[in-house]
Design a protein around this motif. Sequence first.
Motif, PDB file in Angstrom:
ATOM      1  N   SER A  41     -16.446  30.108 -19.803  1.00 44.99           N
ATOM      2  CA  SER A  41     -17.271  31.203 -19.303  1.00 44.99           C
ATOM      3  C   SER A  41     -16.740  31.643 -17.943  1.00 44.99           C
ATOM      4  O   SER A  41     -15.954  30.945 -17.303  1.00 44.99           O
ATOM      5  CB  SER A  41     -18.726  30.752 -19.180  1.00 44.99           C
ATOM      6  OG  SER A  41     -18.854  29.779 -18.144  1.00 44.99           O
ATOM      7  N   SER A  42     -17.165  32.811 -17.484  1.00 43.84           N
ATOM      8  CA  SER A  42     -16.683  33.321 -16.203  1.00 43.84           C
ATOM      9  C   SER A  42     -17.072  32.399 -15.051  1.00 43.84           C
ATOM     10  O   SER A  42     -16.298  32.194 -14.107  1.00 43.84           O
ATOM     11  CB  SER A  42     -17.231  34.728 -15.958  1.00 43.84           C
ATOM     12  OG  SER A  42     -18.651  34.726 -16.024  1.00 43.84           O
ATOM     13  N   GLY A  43     -18.261  31.819 -15.123  1.00 43.31           N
ATOM     14  CA  GLY A  43     -18.670  30.885 -14.079  1.00 43.31           C
ATOM     15  C   GLY A  43     -17.832  29.622 -14.074  1.00 43.31           C
ATOM     16  O   GLY A  43     -17.463  29.103 -13.010  1.00 43.31           O
ATOM     17  N   GLU A  44     -17.493  29.122 -15.273  1.00 41.71           N
ATOM     18  CA  GLU A  44     -16.658  27.925 -15.361  1.00 41.71           C
ATOM     19  C   GLU A  44     -15.244  28.207 -14.856  1.00 41.71           C
ATOM     20  O   GLU A  44     -14.626  27.373 -14.192  1.00 41.71           O
ATOM     21  CB  GLU A  44     -16.631  27.428 -16.801  1.00 41.71           C
ATOM     22  CG  GLU A  44     -17.964  26.839 -17.262  1.00 41.71           C
ATOM     23  CD  GLU A  44     -17.990  26.596 -18.759  1.00 41.71           C
ATOM     24  OE1 GLU A  44     -18.768  25.731 -19.202  1.00 41.71           O
ATOM     25  OE2 GLU A  44     -17.248  27.279 -19.497  1.00 41.71           O
ATOM     26  N   ARG A  45     -14.727  29.400 -15.185  1.00 40.27           N
ATOM     27  CA  ARG A  45     -13.393  29.758 -14.681  1.00 40.27           C
ATOM     28  C   ARG A  45     -13.384  29.817 -13.162  1.00 40.27           C
ATOM     29  O   ARG A  45     -12.404  29.438 -12.520  1.00 40.27           O
ATOM     30  CB  ARG A  45     -12.948  31.099 -15.271  1.00 40.27           C
ATOM     31  CG  ARG A  45     -12.506  31.013 -16.708  1.00 40.27           C
ATOM     32  CD  ARG A  45     -11.693  32.228 -17.103  1.00 40.27           C
ATOM     33  NE  ARG A  45     -12.463  33.456 -17.022  1.00 40.27           N
ATOM     34  CZ  ARG A  45     -13.173  33.953 -18.033  1.00 40.27           C
ATOM     35  NH1 ARG A  45     -13.199  33.323 -19.192  1.00 40.27           N
ATOM     36  NH2 ARG A  45     -13.841  35.074 -17.891  1.00 40.27           N
ATOM     37  N   LYS A  46     -14.491  30.295 -12.588  1.00 37.33           N
ATOM     38  CA  LYS A  46     -14.571  30.353 -11.129  1.00 37.33           C
ATOM     39  C   LYS A  46     -14.505  28.944 -10.533  1.00 37.33           C
ATOM     40  O   LYS A  46     -13.826  28.717  -9.522  1.00 37.33           O
ATOM     41  CB  LYS A  46     -15.875  31.039 -10.712  1.00 37.33           C
ATOM     42  CG  LYS A  46     -16.018  31.231  -9.224  1.00 37.33           C
ATOM     43  CD  LYS A  46     -15.108  32.321  -8.713  1.00 37.33           C
ATOM     44  CE  LYS A  46     -15.585  33.679  -9.160  1.00 37.33           C
ATOM     45  NZ  LYS A  46     -14.797  34.781  -8.545  1.00 37.33           N
ATOM     46  N   LYS A  47     -15.161  28.001 -11.159  1.00 42.60           N
ATOM     47  CA  LYS A  47     -15.115  26.620 -10.678  1.00 42.60           C
ATOM     48  C   LYS A  47     -13.694  26.059 -10.745  1.00 42.60           C
ATOM     49  O   LYS A  47     -13.236  25.372  -9.823  1.00 42.60           O
ATOM     50  CB  LYS A  47     -16.064  25.736 -11.492  1.00 42.60           C
ATOM     51  CG  LYS A  47     -17.544  26.023 -11.273  1.00 42.60           C
ATOM     52  CD  LYS A  47     -18.395  25.085 -12.113  1.00 42.60           C
ATOM     53  CE  LYS A  47     -19.881  25.321 -11.874  1.00 42.60           C
ATOM     54  NZ  LYS A  47     -20.728  24.401 -12.669  1.00 42.60           N
TER      55      LYS A  47
ATOM     56  N   THR B 163     -20.434  32.506  -6.589  1.00 42.33           N
ATOM     57  CA  THR B 163     -21.676  32.189  -7.293  1.00 42.33           C
ATOM     58  C   THR B 163     -22.018  33.209  -8.375  1.00 42.33           C
ATOM     59  O   THR B 163     -23.057  33.082  -9.029  1.00 42.33           O
ATOM     60  CB  THR B 163     -22.844  32.112  -6.295  1.00 42.33           C
ATOM     61  OG1 THR B 163     -22.945  33.367  -5.590  1.00 42.33           O
ATOM     62  CG2 THR B 163     -22.625  31.004  -5.292  1.00 42.33           C
ATOM     63  N   SER B 164     -21.172  34.231  -8.551  1.00 43.88           N
ATOM     64  CA  SER B 164     -21.460  35.225  -9.591  1.00 43.88           C
ATOM     65  C   SER B 164     -21.367  34.570 -10.962  1.00 43.88           C
ATOM     66  O   SER B 164     -20.522  33.710 -11.214  1.00 43.88           O
ATOM     67  CB  SER B 164     -20.476  36.387  -9.500  1.00 43.88           C
ATOM     68  OG  SER B 164     -19.153  35.933  -9.698  1.00 43.88           O
ATOM     69  N   ASN B 165     -22.240  34.962 -11.853  1.00 38.69           N
ATOM     70  CA  ASN B 165     -22.284  34.475 -13.236  1.00 38.69           C
ATOM     71  C   ASN B 165     -22.646  32.993 -13.347  1.00 38.69           C
ATOM     72  O   ASN B 165     -22.375  32.371 -14.382  1.00 38.69           O
ATOM     73  CB  ASN B 165     -20.955  34.726 -13.943  1.00 38.69           C
ATOM     74  CG  ASN B 165     -20.575  36.187 -13.968  1.00 38.69           C
ATOM     75  OD1 ASN B 165     -21.379  37.029 -14.330  1.00 38.69           O
ATOM     76  ND2 ASN B 165     -19.345  36.483 -13.565  1.00 38.69           N
ATOM     77  N   LEU B 166     -23.237  32.419 -12.309  1.00 34.95           N
ATOM     78  CA  LEU B 166     -23.681  31.032 -12.375  1.00 34.95           C
ATOM     79  C   LEU B 166     -25.189  30.974 -12.605  1.00 34.95           C
ATOM     80  O   LEU B 166     -25.944  31.836 -12.131  1.00 34.95           O
ATOM     81  CB  LEU B 166     -23.335  30.293 -11.084  1.00 34.95           C
ATOM     82  CG  LEU B 166     -21.858  30.038 -10.775  1.00 34.95           C
ATOM     83  CD1 LEU B 166     -21.727  29.249  -9.477  1.00 34.95           C
ATOM     84  CD2 LEU B 166     -21.172  29.292 -11.913  1.00 34.95           C
ATOM     85  N   ASP B 167     -25.620  29.936 -13.307  1.00 31.52           N
ATOM     86  CA  ASP B 167     -27.051  29.691 -13.431  1.00 31.52           C
ATOM     87  C   ASP B 167     -27.623  29.353 -12.054  1.00 31.52           C
ATOM     88  O   ASP B 167     -26.891  28.902 -11.166  1.00 31.52           O
ATOM     89  CB  ASP B 167     -27.309  28.529 -14.387  1.00 31.52           C
ATOM     90  CG  ASP B 167     -26.852  28.853 -15.798  1.00 31.52           C
ATOM     91  OD1 ASP B 167     -26.852  30.042 -16.151  1.00 31.52           O
ATOM     92  OD2 ASP B 167     -26.489  27.908 -16.532  1.00 31.52           O
ATOM     93  N   PRO B 168     -28.928  29.548 -11.858  1.00 35.24           N
ATOM     94  CA  PRO B 168     -29.518  29.242 -10.548  1.00 35.24           C
ATOM     95  C   PRO B 168     -29.254  27.813 -10.086  1.00 35.24           C
ATOM     96  O   PRO B 168     -28.950  27.579  -8.915  1.00 35.24           O
ATOM     97  CB  PRO B 168     -31.009  29.500 -10.774  1.00 35.24           C
ATOM     98  CG  PRO B 168     -31.050  30.523 -11.860  1.00 35.24           C
ATOM     99  CD  PRO B 168     -29.903  30.197 -12.762  1.00 35.24           C
TER     100      PRO B 168
END
Length: 757
Positions: A177-183, A203-208
Motif C-alpha cells: 500500500s502507499s502507506g507501507e511504501r512510505k515506511k 503520514t499520508s495514507n496511514l491509519d490514525p
Amino acid sequence: MSSRRSGGPQIADLQKKLQMALTTTAPISIWVENLWVVKGGGFRTTRRSILQNIAFQVQPGDFVAIIGPNGAGKTTMFKALVGDKPYSGRILFSQDDGQFESLYENPEYWLERIGYVPVDNVLHEELTVRQVLMHIGRLRRPDLTDDEILERIAFNLDGLGIPPEDPRVDQLVKTLSSGERKKVNIAAEMLTDPPLLLLDEPTSNLDPNAERDLMDSLRRLSATHNEGNGPTILLITHTLSSLDRCDHIVFIANSKLVCEGSPDDVFETLEQNIVDAGRSIPDSSNKFEHWATIFDYYKTQDFFDREHATPPEPQHYPSVETKQRKVDSSWRQFRILFSRYFLGRYNDLGGIFTILFSGFVAGFLLLIAPSEVFLKAKDASAARQTVVLFAILVVITGAFNSHREISKEFRIYIHERVKGLDPLAYVMSKVVWLSVVIGIFVCLTILALTGMPIARTLTFVVGLGLVGAGLVDIALHHKTRWKTTSSIAWRIGQVLLLVLPLFAAYFIQFQNKELPNTPVQASSVELSIIVTLCLTGIAALSLGLLVSSVVGANNDRATQIAIGVIIANVILAFSVLVVTSPKFRVFFATLEPFTVTHWGYSGFSSSLNLYCWAGSLRYDDFNSVGHILSTWLYLLLQIVVAIGGSILALRLQETWTTRGRLLRSLAQQKVTWFFILTVTVLMSWAVFLGQQSQNYYTLTYFDAIYSGNRYANIETVANATFFQRLNGALSESACVLRGTSQSSDKQDASQDTGSIQ
C-alpha cells in the motif's frame, strides 16, 4: 525506535546492538536566509515567485513540522534543501564546529548527508522490500558487510511496524500500500544514519494509529529526544492531530512564511491574525475546527491575486567546491546496480517476454522476402530491400525497447545521484543487460526465424540455458520466494513463456533464406551478419538510452523523440533505394553516416557480398575485410558516443551545481579523457580501414586478353613486407577471384551458391 511490536528477545538484542552502533555525528542545524524560488519568465511562461523571502532557523536535533495549505510552497522549499538550487538567498548548514556553511558552495558534500523521503516513491517497485533495501545499503554504505546491512534493515523496519518475520519483507514493493511504501522509503533513508532527515508528508495514507506510531517513532529518533544520538528532522504534514510531538512549527502560506515557533505559539498567532483581520473563529472546543478555519483563511490564492515583492538579484555560487566527499569505486557500483537491474527484470519476466516477442514479430515480417533473395541475381532490388528492412527492424526494436529505461525512473536516479551514485556505472548497468537481451537475443531471434542455421542453433541454446537457469533459481529459492505448489507452478509457467519466442523462432520455418557460398563460405557470411546486426541492435538501444537521458522524467516526450529518431533512420535507410537524383543523393549521403541503419545496412551488404553481384554500380571496396571492420568500428563509435551523451545529459540535469563547476569537474575526471581517447581511436581506425579499401579499389587496370579489370594483388608483389601483406589482406575486395574482378553478368551465370538449410 521501539521493539514493542516484535515481542522477541532477538529483536531486543538487535536493537541494543544497533543503538550503540548508530552514528554519533552531530545533527545538522539549518539557517534559511532570504530564500527565493522563481520559476518561469521565459518566452511562453509567466514569471512566478514560488517562495518569497523565506527565513527561519532550526536547532540541531529538533523535530520540526512544516505546515500550510496545499500549493503554499512547502515541497518547493524542501527541494531547495535537497538540491534544487534556489533563485536567491542562502541555505546554511552547520554540524560539528558550529560554523555555518552554504549548502550550494559544497552541495555534493552536504547532500550526501541528508536523508530525504519525497512524496513520490523512490524505490524500484520490481524488487522485494528486502532486495531493494539491501542494494541501497550496499550502494550507500560500502563500509558495512551484508550481514550488518541486513541487521540495520531489520532494525529500521521493526521500528516502523514491519518486523523481520513479516511476509511483507519478501513482497514486491509495487504490491504494498502507499502507506507501507512510505515506511520502506523511510527505512531506506535511515540506513545511512543521516544527521538531517527530511520527510514530505510521511503520514499520508496511514491509519490514525499508524500515523500516531510513526510520529512517536520520529520524535524518539530525533537527537533532542534521543540523548543527542539522532538526526535533525523536518517533515511536511497535513495531519494536525499529532503536531504536539514536534518541537517547532513553521507555517507557510501563499509562498511566504507566516509564523514559526512552538506548536501552541503558532496556533495562537494564526488565530490572532484571523481575529485582527475581522474574521470570527469557531466557538468550539474541537481543535480540528479551529485548524480548518485557519487553513480556510490562508488557503492558496490564485497566482495573480498574490502579493508579490521584487526578488533580489540571482544568487551566484563559487565555481570550485572546498569540501570533497569520498568517491566510491565505479566498478563496485556497477556490480551492485547490475545486480539490482537484473533482479528487477527477473521479477518481471513478462517485460522480458515482451522484448523477445518483439524480436519474434520483427523476424516474422521478414518472411515476406523470397527464399532465394540473397542469391546472385541480375536484379538486386529485392535483396537491397530485404537488407534495408533487416536494419530498420533491428533499429526499431532496439530503440523502442530502451527509450524509457531511464526516464521512467529518473526521480529515483536523481535521488540516488545526490547520495553519490556514479552516472557511468548507472548507464553501463543498463547497457550491458540490454545488450545481452536486445542486442544479442532479439537479433538472434530475428535471424533464426528467417532460417539462418547458426542463428537458429544459438537461439535454441540460449532458450535451453534460460530454462535451466530459471529452474535452478526456482529450486534454490522455492522456500523463500515461491513457497506453495501453485506459486512454483506459476513461476515455471512464466519461465517457459519467456523462452517461447526463442523456441518458436527455432521450430517455425516456413522458408530458409539461402546465402551465396562464394567468394567466401556461407557460414562466414552468416557469422559476419550476426555480428553486424548485434552491433546495430546495441547501437540502437544505446540511442534509445540517450533519448531517455535527455528528456529527464518526461516519458511522453521520450516516446515522441524516439519515434522521431526512428522515422529519421527509416527515411535515410530507404533513401538508398528510392533517391536517384544526383543532387538529392549527395544530400542524403551526407546525413546517412549519422544513422544506425546506414551502418547496419552497409555491414549487412558487405557481409552478404551484395555488391559483388548487384548488377548495377560496382562498390567492390565495400566487400573487403577492412570495410566490414570499418563498419563495425563505426557502430562501436555510435555506441560509445551515445553512452557518453547519456552520461553528459544526466549530469547537465543536476540542479545543485553550476554549468561551470560541472564542466570543470568533467575535465578533471580520468573517464572523460578515456572517453575522448576511445572515440579518437575508433574514428581513426574506421576512417583508415575504409580509406585503404577505397585505395585498393582504384588500383585496377584493363586486361585486353581477359577483357576485364584486374586488381592489384599483394600476392603478386615480390618482396612484400609483413605489413604490406596484412594491409592487402584487409583491403583487397572479397569479390576478386585470384586477383581478378569478374563482371556481373559472368558472375550471375557461373558462381555457385550455398544453401543454409
